[in-house]
Write an enzyme that holds these catalytic residues in place. Structure first.
Site, PDB file in Angstrom:
ATOM      1  N   THR A  52      -8.827  -5.595   1.010  1.00 58.26           N
ATOM      2  CA  THR A  52      -8.441  -6.257  -0.179  1.00 58.26           C
ATOM      3  C   THR A  52      -9.763  -6.057  -1.211  1.00 58.26           C
ATOM      4  O   THR A  52     -10.711  -5.383  -0.894  1.00 58.26           O
ATOM      5  CB  THR A  52      -8.126  -7.625   0.196  1.00 58.26           C
ATOM      6  OG1 THR A  52      -7.791  -8.450  -1.154  1.00 58.26           O
ATOM      7  CG2 THR A  52      -9.581  -8.577   0.745  1.00 58.26           C
ATOM      8  N   LYS A  86     -10.676  -1.834  -2.546  1.00 53.74           N
ATOM      9  CA  LYS A  86      -9.269  -0.814  -2.498  1.00 53.74           C
ATOM     10  C   LYS A  86      -9.787   0.502  -3.107  1.00 53.74           C
ATOM     11  O   LYS A  86      -9.096   1.449  -2.554  1.00 53.74           O
ATOM     12  CB  LYS A  86      -8.291  -1.407  -3.152  1.00 53.74           C
ATOM     13  CG  LYS A  86      -7.886  -2.566  -2.614  1.00 53.74           C
ATOM     14  CD  LYS A  86      -6.548  -3.143  -3.323  1.00 53.74           C
ATOM     15  CE  LYS A  86      -6.049  -4.539  -2.649  1.00 53.74           C
ATOM     16  NZ  LYS A  86      -4.854  -4.885  -3.349  1.00 53.74           N
ATOM     17  N   GLU A 128       1.690   9.381  -1.162  1.00 55.15           N
ATOM     18  CA  GLU A 128       2.049   9.726  -2.522  1.00 55.15           C
ATOM     19  C   GLU A 128       1.708   8.246  -3.497  1.00 55.15           C
ATOM     20  O   GLU A 128       1.483   8.218  -4.483  1.00 55.15           O
ATOM     21  CB  GLU A 128       3.459  10.020  -3.001  1.00 55.15           C
ATOM     22  CG  GLU A 128       3.736  11.576  -2.633  1.00 55.15           C
ATOM     23  CD  GLU A 128       5.095  11.933  -2.860  1.00 55.15           C
ATOM     24  OE1 GLU A 128       5.651  11.388  -3.799  1.00 55.15           O
ATOM     25  OE2 GLU A 128       5.543  12.903  -2.400  1.00 55.15           O
ATOM     26  N   ASP A 137       1.133  -2.627  -1.923  1.00 46.72           N
ATOM     27  CA  ASP A 137       1.330  -3.677  -2.802  1.00 46.72           C
ATOM     28  C   ASP A 137       2.715  -3.581  -3.423  1.00 46.72           C
ATOM     29  O   ASP A 137       3.405  -4.609  -3.610  1.00 46.72           O
ATOM     30  CB  ASP A 137       0.308  -3.716  -3.678  1.00 46.72           C
ATOM     31  CG  ASP A 137      -1.021  -3.984  -3.089  1.00 46.72           C
ATOM     32  OD1 ASP A 137      -1.027  -4.880  -2.196  1.00 46.72           O
ATOM     33  OD2 ASP A 137      -1.923  -3.774  -3.856  1.00 46.72           O
ATOM     34  N   GLY A 171      -0.987  -7.567 -17.934  1.00 47.06           N
ATOM     35  CA  GLY A 171      -2.505  -7.104 -17.335  1.00 47.06           C
ATOM     36  C   GLY A 171      -2.344  -5.748 -17.088  1.00 47.06           C
ATOM     37  O   GLY A 171      -1.212  -5.156 -17.016  1.00 47.06           O
ATOM     38  N   TYR A 207      -0.804 -16.492  -5.405  1.00 45.60           N
ATOM     39  CA  TYR A 207      -0.117 -17.318  -4.936  1.00 45.60           C
ATOM     40  C   TYR A 207      -0.812 -18.653  -4.862  1.00 45.60           C
ATOM     41  O   TYR A 207      -1.984 -18.729  -4.979  1.00 45.60           O
ATOM     42  CB  TYR A 207       0.363 -16.882  -3.396  1.00 45.60           C
ATOM     43  CG  TYR A 207      -0.635 -16.443  -2.295  1.00 45.60           C
ATOM     44  CD1 TYR A 207      -0.866 -17.666  -1.692  1.00 45.60           C
ATOM     45  CD2 TYR A 207      -1.177 -15.562  -2.421  1.00 45.60           C
ATOM     46  CE1 TYR A 207      -2.357 -17.410  -0.633  1.00 45.60           C
ATOM     47  CE2 TYR A 207      -2.305 -15.128  -1.228  1.00 45.60           C
ATOM     48  CZ  TYR A 207      -2.703 -16.083  -0.638  1.00 45.60           C
ATOM     49  OH  TYR A 207      -3.640 -15.817   0.109  1.00 45.60           O
TER      50      TYR A 207
END
EC number: 1.1.1.25
Length: 271
Positions: A66, A70, A82, A107, A132, A217
């Site tokens: 995280t 990353k 890929e 993700d 974003g 979240y």
């Protein structure tokens, strides 16, 4: 050198004490009927590569990654899926039998599965607005495109960054203040909710919105989701399902067992 009797996994981050990954993966292990170890590892800034190396040298089987590592994980991996190549970031490291590390990015799978399987909203043929242009958004675009939406538009406060992603993935870009028209699915990938802020977008874009989704979240998702609900969005959701979904995809890559995410989402809501 300490070796471990149980299959050993971890999440690397900084900070990482807040991570819910250990609870999630233990629920997956219960479904599979096995015992595993899953720990949080706070790697020093500048010490990520060494921490990962030590983990795998002492019996680690797989790892989640995280923020803020990353991109570094992407460069550390010996080979890539890929999805990871398209995202330019890795959130899953798999220790191969030949001793090499394979990097993947789950993700987008987590997001798409939550929308289509848990929320029961099709992506195919729909219009999608992404708010974003950071790493979180970049990481999910490849999988969203696989679901064949009619249109993906990316809106960002800084237009240049949105246009960079638009050119990379063959989608559209607009400045956030210039967003207009209705969208079926609106996904917030900004981090403003952590400070109680919402993106600078007109409320009327939610009039025909079937789903407004925040990739974070809990409390951090509340400002955006409240705004979306008050502006006409038919359904709203935070990113808990995405979190559980990306974890399930990682678990499947490591162990060849695909967990059922629905009961785990309900379990996490109850904590």
């Amino acid at each position: 050198m300490t070796m471990h009797a149980l299959p050993r996994y971890a999440v690397f981050g900084n900070p990482v004490a807040h991570s819910k990954s250990p609870q999630i993966h233990q629920q997956f292990a219960l479904q599979e009927g096995v015992d595993i170890e899953y720990e949080r590892i706070c790697a020093d800034i500048g010490g990520f590569a060494q921490a990962v190396s030590t983990f795998f040298e002492t019996g680690g089987c797989g790892a989640n990654v995280t923020v803020p590592f990353k991109q570094e994980a992407f460069h550390l991996a010996d080979e890539h899926s890929e999805r990871a190549l398209a995202a330019g970031a890795v959130n899953t490291l798999i220790f191969l039998k030949n001793g090499k590390l394979r990097g993947d990015n789950t993700d987008g799978i987590g997001l798409a599965n939550d929308i289509t399987q848990v929320k029961n909203i099709a992506i195919e043929g729909k219009t999608i607005l992404l708010l974003g242009a950071g790493g979180a958004v970049r990481g999910v675009i490849p999988v969203l495109k696989e679901h064949r939406p009619a249109r993906i538009v990316i809106a960002n406060r800084t237009r240049a960054k949105a246009e960079e992603l638009a050119q990379l993935f063959g989608i559209e870009a607009v400045p956030m203040a210039d967003v207009n028209g209705g969208f079926d699915i609106i996904i917030n990938g900004t981090s403003g909710g952590l400070n109680g802020q919402i993106p600078d977008i007109p409320p009327d874009i939610f009039q025909n919105c079937a789903l407004a989704y925040d990739m974070v979240y809990g409390c951090a998702a509340k400002p955006f989701l409240d705004f979306a609900r008050q502006s006409g969005a038919k359904k709203t959701a935070d990113g808990l399902g995405m979190l559980v979904g990306q974890a399930a995809a990682s678990y499947a890559l490591w162990r060849g067992f695909t967990p059922d995410i629905r009961p785990v989402i309900e379990y996490m809501k109850a904590l």
